[in-house]
Scaffold this motif. Structure first.
Motif, PDB file in Angstrom:
ATOM      1  N   ALA A   1     -10.388  26.894 -28.074  1.00 44.77           N
ATOM      2  CA  ALA A   1      -9.242  27.798 -27.959  1.00 44.77           C
ATOM      3  C   ALA A   1      -8.058  27.205 -28.712  1.00 44.77           C
ATOM      4  CB  ALA A   1      -8.884  28.022 -26.498  1.00 44.77           C
ATOM      5  N   TYR A   2      -7.492  28.007 -29.608  1.00 45.11           N
ATOM      6  CA  TYR A   2      -6.370  27.551 -30.431  1.00 45.11           C
ATOM      7  C   TYR A   2      -5.068  28.259 -30.078  1.00 45.11           C
ATOM      8  CZ  TYR A   2     -10.300  25.796 -33.150  1.00 45.11           C
ATOM      9  OH  TYR A   2     -11.456  25.165 -33.533  1.00 45.11           O
ATOM     10  N   SER A   3      -5.149  29.249 -29.158  1.00 48.91           N
ATOM     11  CA  SER A   3      -3.958  29.979 -28.737  1.00 48.91           C
ATOM     12  C   SER A   3      -4.102  30.321 -27.260  1.00 48.91           C
ATOM     13  CB  SER A   3      -3.795  31.264 -29.547  1.00 48.91           C
ATOM     14  OG  SER A   3      -4.828  32.178 -29.219  1.00 48.91           O
ATOM     15  N   PHE A   4      -2.974  30.703 -26.629  1.00 51.97           N
ATOM     16  CA  PHE A   4      -3.028  31.062 -25.215  1.00 51.97           C
ATOM     17  C   PHE A   4      -3.783  32.372 -25.012  1.00 51.97           C
ATOM     18  CE2 PHE A   4       0.779  28.199 -24.788  1.00 51.97           C
ATOM     19  CZ  PHE A   4       0.129  27.261 -23.991  1.00 51.97           C
ATOM     20  N   ASP A   5      -3.697  33.278 -25.974  1.00 54.38           N
ATOM     21  CA  ASP A   5      -4.471  34.527 -25.884  1.00 54.38           C
ATOM     22  C   ASP A   5      -5.967  34.225 -25.871  1.00 54.38           C
ATOM     23  OD1 ASP A   5      -2.265  36.140 -25.780  1.00 54.38           O
ATOM     24  OD2 ASP A   5      -2.255  36.615 -27.929  1.00 54.38           O
ATOM     25  N   GLU A   6      -6.368  33.316 -26.745  1.00 54.76           N
ATOM     26  CA  GLU A   6      -7.782  32.934 -26.813  1.00 54.76           C
ATOM     27  C   GLU A   6      -8.209  32.240 -25.520  1.00 54.76           C
ATOM     28  OE1 GLU A   6     -10.638  31.251 -30.421  1.00 54.76           O
ATOM     29  OE2 GLU A   6      -8.526  30.667 -30.352  1.00 54.76           O
ATOM     30  N   LEU A   7      -7.344  31.393 -24.989  1.00 59.74           N
ATOM     31  CA  LEU A   7      -7.646  30.716 -23.721  1.00 59.74           C
ATOM     32  C   LEU A   7      -7.851  31.741 -22.614  1.00 59.74           C
ATOM     33  CD1 LEU A   7      -7.794  28.097 -21.970  1.00 59.74           C
ATOM     34  CD2 LEU A   7      -5.310  28.300 -21.674  1.00 59.74           C
ATOM     35  N   PHE A   8      -6.959  32.756 -22.559  1.00 53.29           N
ATOM     36  CA  PHE A   8      -7.060  33.799 -21.533  1.00 53.29           C
ATOM     37  C   PHE A   8      -8.369  34.572 -21.664  1.00 53.29           C
ATOM     38  CE2 PHE A   8      -6.544  38.080 -19.935  1.00 53.29           C
ATOM     39  CZ  PHE A   8      -5.928  37.890 -18.709  1.00 53.29           C
ATOM     40  N   GLU A   9      -8.667  35.072 -22.852  1.00 54.00           N
ATOM     41  CA  GLU A   9      -9.836  35.934 -23.043  1.00 54.00           C
ATOM     42  C   GLU A   9     -11.149  35.185 -22.814  1.00 54.00           C
ATOM     43  OE1 GLU A   9      -9.809  39.082 -23.234  1.00 54.00           O
ATOM     44  OE2 GLU A   9      -7.633  39.294 -23.424  1.00 54.00           O
ATOM     45  N   LYS A  10     -11.219  33.963 -23.289  1.00 51.32           N
ATOM     46  CA  LYS A  10     -12.475  33.212 -23.137  1.00 51.32           C
ATOM     47  C   LYS A  10     -12.670  32.721 -21.695  1.00 51.32           C
ATOM     48  CE  LYS A  10     -13.160  31.872 -27.939  1.00 51.32           C
ATOM     49  NZ  LYS A  10     -13.366  30.776 -28.922  1.00 51.32           N
TER      50      LYS A  10
ATOM     51  N   PHE B   1      -8.643  29.554  -4.740  1.00 50.25           N
ATOM     52  CA  PHE B   1      -8.818  28.769  -5.962  1.00 50.25           C
ATOM     53  C   PHE B   1      -7.490  28.623  -6.689  1.00 50.25           C
ATOM     54  CE2 PHE B   1      -9.478  33.168  -7.132  1.00 50.25           C
ATOM     55  CZ  PHE B   1      -8.852  33.299  -8.367  1.00 50.25           C
ATOM     56  N   TRP B   2      -7.324  27.511  -7.338  1.00 52.22           N
ATOM     57  CA  TRP B   2      -6.136  27.224  -8.143  1.00 52.22           C
ATOM     58  C   TRP B   2      -6.489  26.131  -9.139  1.00 52.22           C
ATOM     59  CZ3 TRP B   2      -7.375  25.092  -3.624  1.00 52.22           C
ATOM     60  CH2 TRP B   2      -7.187  23.717  -3.455  1.00 52.22           C
ATOM     61  N   VAL B   3      -5.724  26.015 -10.209  1.00 54.16           N
ATOM     62  CA  VAL B   3      -5.948  24.969 -11.201  1.00 54.16           C
ATOM     63  C   VAL B   3      -5.159  23.744 -10.751  1.00 54.16           C
ATOM     64  CG1 VAL B   3      -5.809  24.282 -13.617  1.00 54.16           C
ATOM     65  CG2 VAL B   3      -6.297  26.669 -13.017  1.00 54.16           C
ATOM     66  N   LYS B   4      -5.858  22.797 -10.185  1.00 58.88           N
ATOM     67  CA  LYS B   4      -5.200  21.619  -9.617  1.00 58.88           C
ATOM     68  C   LYS B   4      -4.622  20.714 -10.701  1.00 58.88           C
ATOM     69  CE  LYS B   4      -5.819  18.090  -6.101  1.00 58.88           C
ATOM     70  NZ  LYS B   4      -6.708  17.562  -5.044  1.00 58.88           N
ATOM     71  N   LYS B   5      -5.343  20.621 -11.824  1.00 54.63           N
ATOM     72  CA  LYS B   5      -4.874  19.745 -12.893  1.00 54.63           C
ATOM     73  C   LYS B   5      -5.319  20.286 -14.244  1.00 54.63           C
ATOM     74  CE  LYS B   5      -4.891  14.919 -14.439  1.00 54.63           C
ATOM     75  NZ  LYS B   5      -5.386  13.549 -14.200  1.00 54.63           N
ATOM     76  N   ALA B   6      -4.442  20.185 -15.229  1.00 54.78           N
ATOM     77  CA  ALA B   6      -4.786  20.528 -16.612  1.00 54.78           C
ATOM     78  C   ALA B   6      -4.289  19.394 -17.498  1.00 54.78           C
ATOM     79  CB  ALA B   6      -4.139  21.840 -17.029  1.00 54.78           C
ATOM     80  N   SER B   7      -5.178  18.881 -18.331  1.00 55.13           N
ATOM     81  CA  SER B   7      -4.794  17.822 -19.266  1.00 55.13           C
ATOM     82  C   SER B   7      -5.192  18.238 -20.675  1.00 55.13           C
ATOM     83  CB  SER B   7      -5.461  16.493 -18.893  1.00 55.13           C
ATOM     84  OG  SER B   7      -6.870  16.594 -18.974  1.00 55.13           O
ATOM     85  N   THR B   8      -4.385  17.840 -21.638  1.00 56.74           N
ATOM     86  CA  THR B   8      -4.648  18.230 -23.022  1.00 56.74           C
ATOM     87  C   THR B   8      -4.324  17.084 -23.969  1.00 56.74           C
ATOM     88  OG1 THR B   8      -3.998  19.785 -24.769  1.00 56.74           O
ATOM     89  CG2 THR B   8      -2.369  19.330 -23.072  1.00 56.74           C
ATOM     90  N   THR B   9      -5.219  16.859 -24.923  1.00 60.42           N
ATOM     91  CA  THR B   9      -5.074  15.771 -25.883  1.00 60.42           C
ATOM     92  C   THR B   9      -5.488  16.254 -27.274  1.00 60.42           C
ATOM     93  OG1 THR B   9      -5.717  14.227 -24.125  1.00 60.42           O
ATOM     94  CG2 THR B   9      -5.688  13.354 -26.367  1.00 60.42           C
ATOM     95  N   LYS B  10      -4.633  15.963 -28.266  1.00 66.87           N
ATOM     96  CA  LYS B  10      -4.943  16.286 -29.667  1.00 66.87           C
ATOM     97  C   LYS B  10      -5.315  17.758 -29.854  1.00 66.87           C
ATOM     98  CE  LYS B  10      -6.590  11.570 -30.607  1.00 66.87           C
ATOM     99  NZ  LYS B  10      -7.725  10.727 -31.027  1.00 66.87           N
ATOM    100  N   SER B  11      -4.551  18.653 -29.204  1.00 67.79           N
ATOM    101  CA  SER B  11      -4.883  20.080 -29.228  1.00 67.79           C
ATOM    102  C   SER B  11      -3.648  20.935 -29.511  1.00 67.79           C
ATOM    103  CB  SER B  11      -5.504  20.494 -27.887  1.00 67.79           C
ATOM    104  OG  SER B  11      -6.682  19.744 -27.635  1.00 67.79           O
ATOM    105  N   LYS B  12      -3.900  22.169 -29.979  1.00 63.13           N
ATOM    106  CA  LYS B  12      -2.811  23.104 -30.253  1.00 63.13           C
ATOM    107  C   LYS B  12      -2.087  23.482 -28.959  1.00 63.13           C
ATOM    108  CE  LYS B  12      -3.754  24.241 -34.737  1.00 63.13           C
ATOM    109  NZ  LYS B  12      -4.832  23.259 -34.970  1.00 63.13           N
ATOM    110  N   LEU B  13      -2.839  23.622 -27.879  1.00 61.41           N
ATOM    111  CA  LEU B  13      -2.260  23.972 -26.578  1.00 61.41           C
ATOM    112  C   LEU B  13      -1.874  22.685 -25.864  1.00 61.41           C
ATOM    113  CD1 LEU B  13      -4.834  26.718 -25.508  1.00 61.41           C
ATOM    114  CD2 LEU B  13      -2.718  26.988 -26.802  1.00 61.41           C
ATOM    115  N   PHE B  14      -0.580  22.537 -25.558  1.00 61.92           N
ATOM    116  CA  PHE B  14      -0.154  21.251 -25.002  1.00 61.92           C
ATOM    117  C   PHE B  14       0.660  21.369 -23.711  1.00 61.92           C
ATOM    118  CE2 PHE B  14       2.788  22.602 -28.338  1.00 61.92           C
ATOM    119  CZ  PHE B  14       3.990  22.627 -27.661  1.00 61.92           C
TER     120      PHE B  14
END
Length: 385
Positions: free
Chosen positions: A68-77, A93-106
């Motif tokens: 996923a390179y965009s938030f729209d892509e993240l949502f749809e996929k 359910f909830w997203v307890k943690k999100a981590s991102t490294t070397k990515s367009k979405l930060f």
């Protein structure tokens, strides 16, 4: 039976140890990355991995992996994933943690929000309802994005697996249970060899060694989040995993495991931790300074986590302390010694260059595992028939 993919995070540098554990449980390795190992198994692997794995931080059930390179892509996929196979209509359910490294979405907070919205939209369509009570079992989610590859997984463990349940009394800057187990399994030590920890603190190294030697599964006496996931695995899978673990215990073995500390109160705490772990009969714990470290037998192991000197006044005492460690090692000239410390002058004052030096993070502290290898013991002669 359907196969699932799981991801087990671990300490950086300990991936090979965890991989070996997973293979020994009978599961197929999918990939090995920095700080995590992925594998494939049936739903029962949730129970067995949580109960048996000594070096994993948690067991995550992968729902999907995509770019996923965009938030729209993240949502749809995210929305395209079969969430109804994992989340019941009343699941919390909830997203307890999100981590991102070397990515367009930060932005971690945006990632958490978008993933949650996408899942809700999917479940609205599937269950044909507009509002979810979310009064059932909890299903915490974790999202990892590395080089634009998104992994979304359910956390089956809950509290980190290093929380075995026995260490209620801890000393300052303790080594975690999972890291202690990983170092023991990484070393050539086995239950037939002597083991001494002259800075035993909470008793973690001796206790984990005793559990390894007696084959006591680390997760036998604690609870896990996924025990409530009746839609994915029945409770009998958990009972079967614990029964399997009980059947494998060898509690009557004879081991020579010792722990020392200069602080008598710390030793008392370590003894209570050993009692709570059910291994007090396999360990000898005693108040003793490192300067008194000696042993008449050969080919033993010192595996220890001495003081780091995080505070300035403590740091001034480190050269003398590490000289004492070096003098003790020289008295044990046939032994192997493994020292986990953040003190970068350790080799200088110990008086010997390590045979191997591994960089390891103990929590947020960058440490080094100095390995001073002694000679191998002579092979035992086979008894003649």
């Amino acid at each position: 039976m359907p196969l699932y993919e799981f991801t087990a995070p671990c300490h950086f540098g300990m991936e090979a140890v965890l991989k070996r554990e997973i293979i020994n449980l009978g599961y197929e390795i999918v990939r090995v990355e920095d700080g995590r190992v992925s594998f494939r198994g049936e739903a029962s692997a949730i129970a067995r991995a949580n109960v048996f794995l000594r070096t994993a931080e948690r067991v995550l059930l992968c729902v999907g992996r995509f770019k996923a390179y965009s938030f729209d892509e993240l949502f749809e996929k995210t929305k395209a994933l079969p969430w109804e196979e994992y989340l019941p209509s009343d699941g919390r359910f909830w997203v307890k943690k999100a981590s991102t490294t070397k990515s367009k979405l930060f932005s971690s907070s945006d990632i958490q929000s978008i993933v949650k919205k996408a899942i809700v939209e999917r479940l609205k369509q599937t269950y044909r309802i507009e509002w979810f009570k979310e009064d059932g079992a909890i299903y915490p989610l974790r999202v990892f994005i590395y080089k634009d590859e998104v992994t979304i997984a359910l956390d089956t463990s809950g509290e980190s697996l290093h929380k075995r349940g026995y260490r209620k009394l801890i000393s300052k800057a303790p080594v975690s249970e999972t890291l202690a187990a990983a170092i023991l399994l990484l070393s050539p030590w086995n239950k037939d060899r002597i083991l001494v920890d002259p800075f035993c603190g909470s008793g973690t190294f001796p206790i984990e060694a005793a559990m390894i030697g007696a084959n006591i599964a680390p997760g036998m006496n604690r609870e896990f989040t996924a025990e409530a996931w009746k839609n994915i695995l029945p409770m009998k899978d958990w009972y079967e995993a614990v029964t399997e673990a009980n059947d494998l215990i060898r509690d009557d073995i004879d081991m020579d495991i010792q722990g020392y500390d200069i602080d008598g109160d710390i030793v008392k705490n370590a003894r209570q931790n050993a009692v709570d772990a059910g291994v007090e009969h396999l360990i000898h714990l005693q108040q003793r300074p490192v300067s008194a470290l000696s042993h008449p037998k050969k080919y033993g192991f010192v595996i220890t986590n001495p003081p780091y000197g995080e505070r300035l006044e403590e740091r001034e005492a480190l050269p003398g302390l590490y000289r004492e460690i070096g003098e003790a090692f020289r008295r044990l000239d046939s032994w192997s010694c493994f020292v986990l410390t953040s003190y970068d002058q350790a080799e200088k004052y110990i008086g010997r260059k390590a045979d191997k030096n591994r960089k390891i993070y103990n929590g947020m502290i960058k440490t080094y595992l100095y390995e001073f290898m002694g000679p191998r013991p002579p092979r035992r002669k086979k008894q003649e028939d």
